[in-house]
Design an enzyme around this catalytic site. Structure first.
Site, PDB file in Angstrom:
ATOM      1  N   CYS A 180       0.830  -1.188   0.000  1.00  0.00           N
ATOM      2  CA  CYS A 180       0.000   0.000   0.000  1.00  0.00           C
ATOM      3  C   CYS A 180       0.870   1.246   0.000  1.00  0.00           C
ATOM      4  CB  CYS A 180      -0.902   0.013   1.247  1.00  0.00           C
ATOM      5  SG  CYS A 180      -1.926  -1.481   1.416  1.00  0.00           S
ATOM      6  N   ALA A 218      -4.911  -4.482  -2.629  1.00  0.00           N
ATOM      7  CA  ALA A 218      -5.516  -5.564  -1.858  1.00  0.00           C
ATOM      8  C   ALA A 218      -4.879  -6.906  -2.206  1.00  0.00           C
ATOM      9  CB  ALA A 218      -7.019  -5.611  -2.106  1.00  0.00           C
ATOM     10  N   GLY A 250       2.492  -3.253   4.067  1.00  0.00           N
ATOM     11  CA  GLY A 250       3.397  -4.378   4.256  1.00  0.00           C
ATOM     12  C   GLY A 250       2.705  -5.718   4.241  1.00  0.00           C
TER      13      GLY A 250
END
Length: 607
Positions: free
Chosen positions: A2, A52, A74
């Site tokens: 992310c 995702a 992470g």
């Protein structure tokens, strides 16, 4: 993976900073294209962009529990163990994602929680009651985290560029930044960036911020310990640690593949992954990269003795993977130098960056997660400078043994302290190396080489892999960066590590029964680069424009005639700029990337 960011400020009402927050979020979009989330209060804002991978439907961020709110980037590879331990203390979980585990682990153990994690991560936890912020980064530094503190405003982000949208943060490069670029680049000193107002949270560190004050603390470091195992035990433990790290990193709710170069490291990862997939009745997909007409123009050298293409099909057939070879246009690789520099927010690793960026974009068309073999060379002594006695004990960075070629492209008298700057960076690194009183001169030096490679060469490769892959919205995991492997290898005697005098000898021996012999004992070969003259021609064309732009501050720094001479006589550069991967085409590309960086961010200089 992310993208994360946040702002804490006592003198700005962040509810009125919607445009700035939108720009920060948008700058992180490629790191997290699947969804965005924000928590905005009067004096605090947390920003998240999600790619995702685990529990796609329920893992939205920012995520809150009790007084704490987290934004996390992470993957944890021991999520199940930590969740089970927390459940024994009465915690309950609403998702399967590791974000919730990290958040509740912090609720339970506070800053000690990071010590329990095996993974790659950078995250922030905000206490909504006390307004205290906790930042943390993984032990090896696989995931990035930058911060700035100007006036009464503190900000953090996954990207350098994101912080340039924070009020008060200016795109200024100091003399220190210039030395980082010209005397050390594409490497950089841990904790620094090329911008005056932006710093890096070092690996294995956490930060506490509250009321305009912050402290940075280390939660892990390499410690010298006696190695009491024999060769057979070391071989078995190496096999276990590497295999366990790979298998842990194969868990994903999104499609997963591996990078396969035909070298030892990627072949080990792909073999373990293929076996794992076969157990589930699936076929592993593998990917490699090459360049148009590279077979025609390939030049063998001591650093790159043979082509990867000679070995890739052999190992793919052996493990039963479905292989895909991505062939890149040399013109595209040159053009992508611009995008690569902007993705890094600073000058970078030239075509080693741009080719990876294009490669990852092709892989992303079918996959969201990949495993790659980076960092085995640094950990297990794979580079030539570990094995060449005339280099090993030199008091300098072995991949950049002098700054002569760097000084040659600069105007006479520009950065006269550059050589001393590079020397001090080297000396400061070796000074902090932990050793045993019983270490021989060779073992002591090998510990120094280990840390030099871990803190410099390996960090350069990790930044490259993170930035270029995430710019393509592809998560790339690096099993050899498992901190257990790093700790174990640090204390392994050189006679075991370099079994039979070979680079990565113990690793070869540990997996010799699971790979074809020709793969197991193949001489180390670096990331493939193009040898096609088309690439050099394109780079020269673009760089020629950059060095003659008198309106750019770069013009006043360069010895333009020396750069022109490099273009005319590429073979005149007798020593590499940086390791085996940067010679004349790459030096020219590096100059181009400096130009792109200055123009993109309107960089100002203080020197």
């Amino acid at each position: 993976m992310c993208g994360i960011a946040g702002i804490l400020s006592d003198n700005i009402d962040l509810r009125n900073e919607r445009e700035s927050i939108w720009k920060i979020s948008n700058s992180l979009k490629m790191r997290g294209p699947d969804s965005r989330g924000e928590m905005i209060e009067k004096s605090a804002a947390l920003i998240h962009r999600r790619l995702a991978v685990i529990d796609v439907k329920r893992g939205a961020q920012p995520m809150s529990f009790g007084p704490y709110t987290i934004v996390y980037n992470g993957e944890l590879y021991n999520t199940a163990e930590i969740r089970h331990e927390l459940e024994s203390f009465g915690y309950r979980f609403d998702t399967d994602c590791d974000t919730e585990v990290v958040l509740k682990a912090f609720h339970m153990w506070r800053e000690r929680s990071a010590e329990k994690f095996n993974g790659i991560f950078a995250y922030a936890v905000y206490n909504n009651e006390s307004s205290e912020l906790f930042l943390c980064r993984d032990r090896i530094g696989v995931k990035p985290l930058y911060y700035s503190f100007k006036g009464k405003t503190f900000a953090f982000a996954s990207r350098i560029e994101s912080l340039l949208y924070v009020r008060g943060v200016e795109p200024v490069c100091s003399r220190e930044g210039l030395n980082e670029i010209f005397m050390l680049g594409p490497a950089k000193t841990i904790g620094k960036t090329v911008f005056r107002d932006i710093k890096e949270l070092p690996p294995a560190c956490y930060m506490l911020y509250k009321d305009g004050k912050f402290s940075v603390n280390s939660y892990w470091k390499l410690e010298a310990k006696p190695f009491e195992e024999d060769f057979v035990s070391a071989q078995e433990q190496t096999h276990f640690l590497v295999t366990d790290a790979i298998r842990r990193q194969l868990v994903s709710d999104a499609p997963l593949c591996t990078f396969l170069s035909g070298g030892l490291d990627s072949s080990i990862i792909s073999r373990v992954a293929s076996d794992y997939y076969k157990d589930m009745g699936k076929t592993l997909n593998t990917y490699s990269v090459d360049y148009v007409d590279n077979d025609v123009f390939f030049e063998s050298s001591a650093f790159q003795p043979n082509k990867d293409s000679d070995y890739i099909n052999l190992i793919s057939d052996y493990i039963g993977s479905e292989h895909h070879n991505i062939v890149l246009s040399n013109t595209d690789v040159a053009d992508a130098l611009i995008d690569a520099a902007i993705a890094r927010s600073c000058p970078g690793f030239c075509d080693v960056d741009s080719s990876l960026l294009l490669f990852c974009k092709e892989v992303k068309k079918n996959y969201t997660v990949a495993l790659s073999g980076e960092c085995a060379d640094e950990i297990f002594g794979g580079y030539p400078w570990y094995h060449r006695s005339e280099i090993l004990f030199e008091e300098t960075f072995p991949w950049s043994r002098s700054v002569d070629v760097r000084k040659s492209i600069l105007k006479n008298g520009f950065l006269p302290e550059g050589e001393e700057y590079a020397k001090n960076a080297y000396l400061e690194t070796v000074a902090r190396v932990d050793k045993l009183p019983s270490d021989s001169a060779l073992e002591a030096r090998m510990r120094e080489m280990f840390v030099l490679n871990l803190d410099w060469f390996m960090q350069t490769l990790l930044v490259r892999k993170d930035v270029m892959s995430m710019e393509a919205s592809l998560e790339v995991r690096v099993p050899f960066c498992d901190w257990r492997i790093v700790e174990y290898a640090y204390n392994m005697p050189w006679s075991i590590k370099a079994f039979e005098g070979r680079e990565k000898g113990i690793l070869r021996k540990a997996f010799e029964n699971e790979l074809p012999e020709i793969i197991t004992w193949r001489k180390k070969s670096p990331y493939p680069k193009t040898f096609n003259p088309v690439y050099l021609r394109e780079v020269c064309r673009m760089t020629d424009y950059a060095i003659h732009d008198k309106t750019c501050p770069l013009y006043d720094m360069l010895n333009v005639s020396a750069v022109e001479e490099l273009m005319k006589n590429p073979e005149s550069m007798r020593e590499p700029w940086y390791g085996q991967l940067m010679r004349t085409p790459q030096v020219l590309a590096y100059i181009l990337q400096i130009y792109v960086w200055i123009r993109k961010y309107n960089v100002e200089f203080q020197y």
